[in-house]
Design a protein around this motif. Structure first.
Motif, PDB file in Angstrom:
ATOM      1  N   GLY A  76      34.831  48.394  51.912  1.00 31.80           N
ATOM      2  CA  GLY A  76      34.190  47.301  52.632  1.00 31.80           C
ATOM      3  C   GLY A  76      35.017  46.022  52.566  1.00 31.80           C
ATOM      4  O   GLY A  76      36.094  45.992  52.000  1.00 31.80           O
ATOM      5  N   GLN A  77      34.483  44.992  53.160  1.00 32.48           N
ATOM      6  CA  GLN A  77      35.177  43.707  53.167  1.00 32.48           C
ATOM      7  C   GLN A  77      35.259  43.148  51.750  1.00 32.48           C
ATOM      8  O   GLN A  77      34.342  43.315  50.955  1.00 32.48           O
ATOM      9  CB  GLN A  77      34.456  42.729  54.075  1.00 32.48           C
ATOM     10  N   THR A  78      36.362  42.452  51.445  1.00 31.39           N
ATOM     11  CA  THR A  78      36.574  41.947  50.086  1.00 31.39           C
ATOM     12  C   THR A  78      36.715  40.427  50.031  1.00 31.39           C
ATOM     13  O   THR A  78      37.225  39.896  49.055  1.00 31.39           O
ATOM     14  CB  THR A  78      37.819  42.592  49.462  1.00 31.39           C
ATOM     15  N   GLY A  79      36.259  39.718  51.047  1.00 27.89           N
ATOM     16  CA  GLY A  79      36.339  38.264  51.025  1.00 27.89           C
ATOM     17  C   GLY A  79      35.626  37.652  49.828  1.00 27.89           C
ATOM     18  O   GLY A  79      36.017  36.607  49.322  1.00 27.89           O
ATOM     19  N   TRP A  80      34.587  38.306  49.357  1.00 31.55           N
ATOM     20  CA  TRP A  80      33.825  37.838  48.200  1.00 31.55           C
ATOM     21  C   TRP A  80      34.636  37.903  46.911  1.00 31.55           C
ATOM     22  O   TRP A  80      34.303  37.251  45.920  1.00 31.55           O
ATOM     23  CB  TRP A  80      32.548  38.660  48.043  1.00 31.55           C
ATOM     24  N   ALA A  81      35.743  38.660  46.895  1.00 33.63           N
ATOM     25  CA  ALA A  81      36.500  38.880  45.665  1.00 33.63           C
ATOM     26  C   ALA A  81      37.535  37.799  45.377  1.00 33.63           C
ATOM     27  O   ALA A  81      38.064  37.749  44.271  1.00 33.63           O
ATOM     28  CB  ALA A  81      37.175  40.253  45.709  1.00 33.63           C
ATOM     29  N   SER A  82      37.827  36.923  46.329  1.00 35.75           N
ATOM     30  CA  SER A  82      38.873  35.911  46.093  1.00 35.75           C
ATOM     31  C   SER A  82      38.488  34.982  44.938  1.00 35.75           C
ATOM     32  O   SER A  82      39.320  34.689  44.069  1.00 35.75           O
ATOM     33  CB  SER A  82      39.163  35.124  47.362  1.00 35.75           C
ATOM     34  N   GLN A  83      37.252  34.520  44.895  1.00 32.09           N
ATOM     35  CA  GLN A  83      36.820  33.669  43.783  1.00 32.09           C
ATOM     36  C   GLN A  83      36.750  34.457  42.481  1.00 32.09           C
ATOM     37  O   GLN A  83      36.995  33.922  41.405  1.00 32.09           O
ATOM     38  CB  GLN A  83      35.475  33.031  44.082  1.00 32.09           C
ATOM     39  N   LEU A  84      36.439  35.729  42.577  1.00 34.02           N
ATOM     40  CA  LEU A  84      36.405  36.591  41.402  1.00 34.02           C
ATOM     41  C   LEU A  84      37.796  36.711  40.784  1.00 34.02           C
ATOM     42  O   LEU A  84      37.965  36.618  39.570  1.00 34.02           O
ATOM     43  CB  LEU A  84      35.856  37.963  41.794  1.00 34.02           C
ATOM     44  N   LEU A  85      38.820  36.896  41.623  1.00 31.94           N
ATOM     45  CA  LEU A  85      40.195  36.977  41.129  1.00 31.94           C
ATOM     46  C   LEU A  85      40.590  35.681  40.412  1.00 31.94           C
ATOM     47  O   LEU A  85      41.256  35.721  39.373  1.00 31.94           O
ATOM     48  CB  LEU A  85      41.164  37.270  42.267  1.00 31.94           C
ATOM     49  N   GLN A  86      40.181  34.547  40.954  1.00 33.80           N
ATOM     50  CA  GLN A  86      40.475  33.259  40.304  1.00 33.80           C
ATOM     51  C   GLN A  86      39.783  33.171  38.944  1.00 33.80           C
ATOM     52  O   GLN A  86      40.362  32.698  37.968  1.00 33.80           O
ATOM     53  CB  GLN A  86      40.032  32.099  41.185  1.00 33.80           C
ATOM     54  N   ALA A  87      38.539  33.619  38.881  1.00 39.14           N
ATOM     55  CA  ALA A  87      37.789  33.581  37.615  1.00 39.14           C
ATOM     56  C   ALA A  87      38.438  34.484  36.572  1.00 39.14           C
ATOM     57  O   ALA A  87      38.560  34.103  35.400  1.00 39.14           O
ATOM     58  CB  ALA A  87      36.335  33.979  37.848  1.00 39.14           C
ATOM     59  N   ILE A  88      38.865  35.669  36.982  1.00 36.62           N
ATOM     60  CA  ILE A  88      39.521  36.592  36.047  1.00 36.62           C
ATOM     61  C   ILE A  88      40.828  35.996  35.552  1.00 36.62           C
ATOM     62  O   ILE A  88      41.156  36.062  34.367  1.00 36.62           O
ATOM     63  CB  ILE A  88      39.737  37.967  36.705  1.00 36.62           C
ATOM     64  N   ALA A  89      41.600  35.374  36.451  1.00 37.46           N
ATOM     65  CA  ALA A  89      42.881  34.761  36.073  1.00 37.46           C
ATOM     66  C   ALA A  89      42.687  33.653  35.045  1.00 37.46           C
ATOM     67  O   ALA A  89      43.585  33.386  34.241  1.00 37.46           O
ATOM     68  CB  ALA A  89      43.583  34.218  37.312  1.00 37.46           C
ATOM     69  N   GLY A  90      41.523  33.025  35.013  1.00 36.88           N
ATOM     70  CA  GLY A  90      41.252  31.948  34.080  1.00 36.88           C
ATOM     71  C   GLY A  90      40.700  32.390  32.739  1.00 36.88           C
ATOM     72  O   GLY A  90      40.485  31.563  31.842  1.00 36.88           O
ATOM     73  N   ARG A  91      40.475  33.662  32.552  1.00 36.93           N
ATOM     74  CA  ARG A  91      39.939  34.159  31.282  1.00 36.93           C
ATOM     75  C   ARG A  91      40.956  33.981  30.159  1.00 36.93           C
ATOM     76  O   ARG A  91      42.159  34.013  30.372  1.00 36.93           O
ATOM     77  CB  ARG A  91      39.609  35.647  31.368  1.00 36.93           C
ATOM     78  N   VAL A  92      40.426  33.866  28.947  1.00 40.63           N
ATOM     79  CA  VAL A  92      41.268  33.837  27.750  1.00 40.63           C
ATOM     80  C   VAL A  92      40.690  34.854  26.771  1.00 40.63           C
ATOM     81  O   VAL A  92      39.511  34.797  26.427  1.00 40.63           O
ATOM     82  CB  VAL A  92      41.301  32.441  27.109  1.00 40.63           C
ATOM     83  N   TYR A  93      41.519  35.801  26.341  1.00 43.84           N
ATOM     84  CA  TYR A  93      41.114  36.832  25.393  1.00 43.84           C
ATOM     85  C   TYR A  93      41.719  36.536  24.027  1.00 43.84           C
ATOM     86  O   TYR A  93      42.651  35.738  23.915  1.00 43.84           O
ATOM     87  CB  TYR A  93      41.604  38.207  25.866  1.00 43.84           C
ATOM     88  N   ALA A  94      41.229  37.200  23.017  1.00 47.13           N
ATOM     89  CA  ALA A  94      41.839  37.112  21.696  1.00 47.13           C
ATOM     90  C   ALA A  94      43.233  37.721  21.777  1.00 47.13           C
ATOM     91  O   ALA A  94      43.474  38.637  22.573  1.00 47.13           O
ATOM     92  CB  ALA A  94      40.992  37.864  20.677  1.00 47.13           C
ATOM     93  N   PRO A  95      44.175  37.217  20.996  1.00 48.44           N
ATOM     94  CA  PRO A  95      45.514  37.810  21.012  1.00 48.44           C
ATOM     95  C   PRO A  95      45.443  39.311  20.698  1.00 48.44           C
ATOM     96  O   PRO A  95      44.591  39.754  19.933  1.00 48.44           O
ATOM     97  CB  PRO A  95      46.256  37.060  19.905  1.00 48.44           C
ATOM     98  N   VAL A  96      46.334  40.076  21.333  1.00 49.63           N
ATOM     99  CA  VAL A  96      46.356  41.522  21.121  1.00 49.63           C
ATOM    100  C   VAL A  96      47.595  41.904  20.317  1.00 49.63           C
ATOM    101  O   VAL A  96      48.630  41.250  20.405  1.00 49.63           O
ATOM    102  CB  VAL A  96      46.310  42.304  22.454  1.00 49.63           C
ATOM    103  N   ALA A  97      47.477  42.961  19.519  1.00 53.42           N
ATOM    104  CA  ALA A  97      48.572  43.385  18.643  1.00 53.42           C
ATOM    105  C   ALA A  97      49.698  44.068  19.410  1.00 53.42           C
ATOM    106  O   ALA A  97      50.841  44.057  18.972  1.00 53.42           O
ATOM    107  CB  ALA A  97      48.025  44.312  17.563  1.00 53.42           C
ATOM    108  N   ASP A  98      49.394  44.661  20.557  1.00 50.28           N
ATOM    109  CA  ASP A  98      50.401  45.389  21.328  1.00 50.28           C
ATOM    110  C   ASP A  98      51.370  44.397  21.971  1.00 50.28           C
ATOM    111  O   ASP A  98      50.969  43.533  22.743  1.00 50.28           O
ATOM    112  CB  ASP A  98      49.713  46.232  22.399  1.00 50.28           C
ATOM    113  N   SER A  99      52.660  44.506  21.661  1.00 46.60           N
ATOM    114  CA  SER A  99      53.655  43.558  22.171  1.00 46.60           C
ATOM    115  C   SER A  99      53.825  43.644  23.688  1.00 46.60           C
ATOM    116  O   SER A  99      54.330  42.713  24.311  1.00 46.60           O
ATOM    117  CB  SER A  99      55.007  43.778  21.487  1.00 46.60           C
ATOM    118  N   GLY A 100      53.412  44.749  24.288  1.00 50.30           N
ATOM    119  CA  GLY A 100      53.516  44.901  25.738  1.00 50.30           C
ATOM    120  C   GLY A 100      52.278  44.418  26.479  1.00 50.30           C
ATOM    121  O   GLY A 100      52.232  44.389  27.694  1.00 50.30           O
ATOM    122  N   GLY A 101      51.247  44.039  25.734  1.00 53.96           N
ATOM    123  CA  GLY A 101      50.000  43.622  26.351  1.00 53.96           C
ATOM    124  C   GLY A 101      49.090  44.815  26.583  1.00 53.96           C
ATOM    125  O   GLY A 101      49.389  45.942  26.202  1.00 53.96           O
TER     126      GLY A 101
END
Length: 102
Positions: A33-58
């Protein structure tokens, strides 16, 4: 009362979590289906901050987001209809790592 079309509208979004816990390269991998609703979602995901991860590759994550609304009835009718109030639901599709691996 007109409502949006909520039938079968979803997007799988993949992104990297860097060793520092920042999100990198969020993108739509698959969708229906149409994904116009996902543009703001992508911005929100890009702004997330997670705890540091042990894997050097992410760590790579995949999440499915569904654009939907609840079923409801309106005064004067017994026919179920979608509410005009949209909502986004999500499920983590990231595969589990096998035991003993990093």
């Amino acid at each position: 009362m007109a409502t949006d079309n909520f039938e079968d509208r979803w997007a799988d979004i993949g992104f990297w979590i860097t060793p520092e816990g920042k999100v990198q390269d969020p993108q739509i991998l698959r969708s229906r289906g149409q994904t116009g609703w996902a543009s703001q979602l992508l911005q929100a995901i890009a702004g997330r901050v997670y705890a540091p991860v042990a894997d050097s590759g992410g760590v790579y994550r995949v999440e499915r987001y569904t654009y939907t609304s609840r079923w409801t009835t309106f005064t004067g009718s017994r026919i179920r209809q979608r509410s005009p109030n949209a909502r986004i639901e999500y499920v983590d599709l990231t595969p589990d790592q096998p035991a003993g691996t990093h």
